[in-house]
Enzyme design. Structure first.
Site, PDB file in Angstrom:
ATOM      1  N   ASN A 280       0.648  -1.295   0.167  1.00 63.21           N
ATOM      2  CA  ASN A 280       0.092  -0.018  -0.024  1.00 63.21           C
ATOM      3  C   ASN A 280       0.731   1.104  -0.010  1.00 63.21           C
ATOM      4  O   ASN A 280       1.396   1.413   0.965  1.00 63.21           O
ATOM      5  CB  ASN A 280      -0.860  -0.239   1.263  1.00 63.21           C
ATOM      6  CG  ASN A 280      -1.805   1.036   1.598  1.00 63.21           C
ATOM      7  OD1 ASN A 280      -2.016   1.905   0.540  1.00 63.21           O
ATOM      8  ND2 ASN A 280      -2.262   1.254   2.514  1.00 63.21           N
ATOM      9  N   TRP A 281       1.076   1.835  -1.154  1.00 64.75           N
ATOM     10  CA  TRP A 281       1.918   3.174  -1.325  1.00 64.75           C
ATOM     11  C   TRP A 281       1.347   4.291  -0.737  1.00 64.75           C
ATOM     12  O   TRP A 281       1.866   5.394  -0.750  1.00 64.75           O
ATOM     13  CB  TRP A 281       2.266   3.159  -2.722  1.00 64.75           C
ATOM     14  CG  TRP A 281       3.260   2.133  -3.016  1.00 64.75           C
ATOM     15  CD1 TRP A 281       3.828   1.106  -2.476  1.00 64.75           C
ATOM     16  CD2 TRP A 281       3.971   2.008  -4.626  1.00 64.75           C
ATOM     17  NE1 TRP A 281       4.841   0.513  -3.275  1.00 64.75           N
ATOM     18  CE2 TRP A 281       4.806   1.013  -4.629  1.00 64.75           C
ATOM     19  CE3 TRP A 281       3.692   2.668  -5.569  1.00 64.75           C
ATOM     20  CZ2 TRP A 281       5.592   0.700  -5.631  1.00 64.75           C
ATOM     21  CZ3 TRP A 281       4.380   2.527  -6.798  1.00 64.75           C
ATOM     22  CH2 TRP A 281       5.220   1.647  -6.882  1.00 64.75           C
ATOM     23  N   LYS A 282       0.191   4.195  -0.455  1.00 61.30           N
ATOM     24  CA  LYS A 282      -0.499   5.598   0.203  1.00 61.30           C
ATOM     25  C   LYS A 282      -0.456   6.554  -0.709  1.00 61.30           C
ATOM     26  O   LYS A 282      -0.323   6.460  -2.079  1.00 61.30           O
ATOM     27  CB  LYS A 282       0.047   5.561   1.680  1.00 61.30           C
ATOM     28  CG  LYS A 282      -0.387   4.524   2.469  1.00 61.30           C
ATOM     29  CD  LYS A 282      -0.064   4.727   4.093  1.00 61.30           C
ATOM     30  CE  LYS A 282      -0.183   3.387   4.797  1.00 61.30           C
ATOM     31  NZ  LYS A 282      -0.114   3.503   6.180  1.00 61.30           N
TER      32      LYS A 282
ATOM     33  N   HIS B  55      -9.726   1.542   4.798  1.00 59.30           N
ATOM     34  CA  HIS B  55      -8.290   1.618   5.457  1.00 59.30           C
ATOM     35  C   HIS B  55      -8.342   2.496   6.663  1.00 59.30           C
ATOM     36  O   HIS B  55      -9.373   3.623   6.480  1.00 59.30           O
ATOM     37  CB  HIS B  55      -7.284   2.163   4.575  1.00 59.30           C
ATOM     38  CG  HIS B  55      -5.742   2.085   5.172  1.00 59.30           C
ATOM     39  ND1 HIS B  55      -5.510   3.139   6.103  1.00 59.30           N
ATOM     40  CD2 HIS B  55      -5.039   1.490   5.005  1.00 59.30           C
ATOM     41  CE1 HIS B  55      -4.195   2.868   6.372  1.00 59.30           C
ATOM     42  NE2 HIS B  55      -3.879   1.835   5.901  1.00 59.30           N
TER      43      HIS B  55
ATOM     44  N   GLY C 122       1.977   2.476  10.600  1.00 56.74           N
ATOM     45  CA  GLY C 122       3.143   3.469  10.862  1.00 56.74           C
ATOM     46  C   GLY C 122       3.780   3.839  11.893  1.00 56.74           C
ATOM     47  O   GLY C 122       4.475   5.043  12.014  1.00 56.74           O
TER      48      GLY C 122
ATOM     49  N   SER D  18       3.121  -2.051  10.597  1.00 54.35           N
ATOM     50  CA  SER D  18       4.551  -1.943  11.000  1.00 54.35           C
ATOM     51  C   SER D  18       5.333  -3.412  10.487  1.00 54.35           C
ATOM     52  O   SER D  18       6.150  -3.904  11.340  1.00 54.35           O
ATOM     53  CB  SER D  18       4.630  -1.618  12.428  1.00 54.35           C
ATOM     54  OG  SER D  18       4.476  -0.301  12.621  1.00 54.35           O
TER      55      SER D  18
ATOM     56  N   GLY E  78       2.656  -1.236   4.475  1.00 55.79           N
ATOM     57  CA  GLY E  78       2.669   0.302   4.144  1.00 55.79           C
ATOM     58  C   GLY E  78       4.303   0.757   3.790  1.00 55.79           C
ATOM     59  O   GLY E  78       4.713   0.447   2.837  1.00 55.79           O
ATOM     60  N   GLY E  79       4.768   1.344   4.813  1.00 53.71           N
ATOM     61  CA  GLY E  79       6.109   1.894   4.899  1.00 53.71           C
ATOM     62  C   GLY E  79       7.027   1.027   4.184  1.00 53.71           C
ATOM     63  O   GLY E  79       7.835   1.403   3.267  1.00 53.71           O
TER      64      GLY E  79
HETATM   65  P1  PGA Z   1       2.569   0.168   7.784  1.00 47.00           P
HETATM   66  O1  PGA Z   1       1.381   0.613   7.100  1.00 47.00           O
HETATM   67  O2  PGA Z   1       3.150  -1.092   7.274  1.00 47.00           O
HETATM   68  O3  PGA Z   1       3.387   1.431   7.360  1.00 47.00           O
HETATM   69  O4  PGA Z   1       2.280   0.397   9.127  1.00 47.00           O
HETATM   70  C1  PGA Z   1       0.151  -0.449   6.968  1.00 47.00           C
HETATM   71  C2  PGA Z   1      -0.821   0.306   6.224  1.00 47.00           C
HETATM   72  O5  PGA Z   1      -1.351   1.193   6.516  1.00 47.00           O
HETATM   73  O6  PGA Z   1      -1.567  -0.742   5.403  1.00 47.00           O
END
Ligand code: PGA
Length: 258
Positions: free
Chosen positions: A9-11, A98, A174, A211, A232-233
């Protein structure tokens, strides 16, 4: 071996140049591995979906995912993107609900239920995100919150086995504070029970997100009820993402969560 899922998920990150660089470096590495039963998706910003599809050049290693869609089929909704538009350009799955959208766009369960239906109507797979806040967990309401999120957003859904769930505790997204394996496994098996009792299915994949990184991925994926990850990250860097892909491919079936 059960099918496994990994969604990056590149947001709201990456320019087109950065997205292109990522794909050009990831694709050759994927071609070198046996991705077998792995469904690997990248969810870039809407605006990059067509360019990434072009970069894939018919490759089946990666599927396109979207981060959201509108809940109506079409209409006068300035700035929005419909499920049909996404299906039309080759998107295979869509993240729904989300926590960042629940918080910042105030999306509620009923609206999310409509989105799930729109995505299914277009033959794509919705991944319904659920997860409790830190306050809910401290108050011992985490199970009730997740149950409500799932039941209200999947109310009336008949094609339950075309749906995926992503459990993402809000306090772990995150923050670098990953949920413990016990917390993850307990919630995943609780969600599994809900899906069995309410919808009669044991075949809905339940992904973990929050995370997840190259260091902790293998242990998380070894939890028996974890079918993969929503990342995400760590999905923004090719090396980290590839390490997570490898961790998922090494996942053992039927292992204990330790
Ligand atoms: P993260 O995000 O891996 O950066 O915690 C996960 C997400 O929001 O899907």
């Amino acid at each position: 071996m059960d099918k496994k899922y990994l969604i990056g998920n590149w947001k709201m990150y990456k320019t087109i140049e950065e997205a292109t660089f990522f794909m050009q470096h990831l694709l050759p590495q994927l071609e070198a591995i046996d991705s077998g039963s792995l469904a690997l998706c990248i969810a870039p910003a809407f605006v990059h979906l067509p360019a990434i599809r072009t970069l894939l050049n018919g490759s089946t290693f990666i599927q396109l995912a979207a981060q959201n869609c509108h809940h109506e089929p079409e209409g006068a909704f300035t700035g929005e993107v419909s499920a049909a538009m996404l299906a039309d350009i080759g998107v295979g799955s869509v993240l729904i609900g989300h926590s960042e959208r629940r918080v910042y766009q105030k999306e509620d369960h009923l609206l999310l239920g409509k989105k799930v239906k729109r995505v299914l109507e277009q033959g794509m797979q919705p991944f319904l995100c659920c997860g409790e806040s830190l306050k809910d967990r401290r108050n011992g309401r985490h199970k009730a919150v997740v149950q409500q999120q799932i039941e209200e957003s999947l109310d009336g859904i008949t094609e339950i086995e075309k749906v995926g769930i992503a459990y993402e505790p809000v306090w772990a997204i995150g923050t670098g504070e990953v949920a413990s394996l016990e917390v993850i496994e307990a919630m995943h098996s609780f969600i599994k029970e809900i899906l069995w009792h309410q919808y009669g299915s044991k075949n809905v994949p339940i992904l973990y997100g929050g995370s997840c990184n190259p260091q902790n991925a293998k242990a998380i994926f070894n939890c028996p009820n974890v079918a993969g990850g929503l990342i995400g990250g760590a999905s923004l860097r090719v090396d980290d993402f590839m390490k997570i892909v490898t961790a998922l491919l090494e996942q053992k079936d039927g292992t204990n969560c330790n």
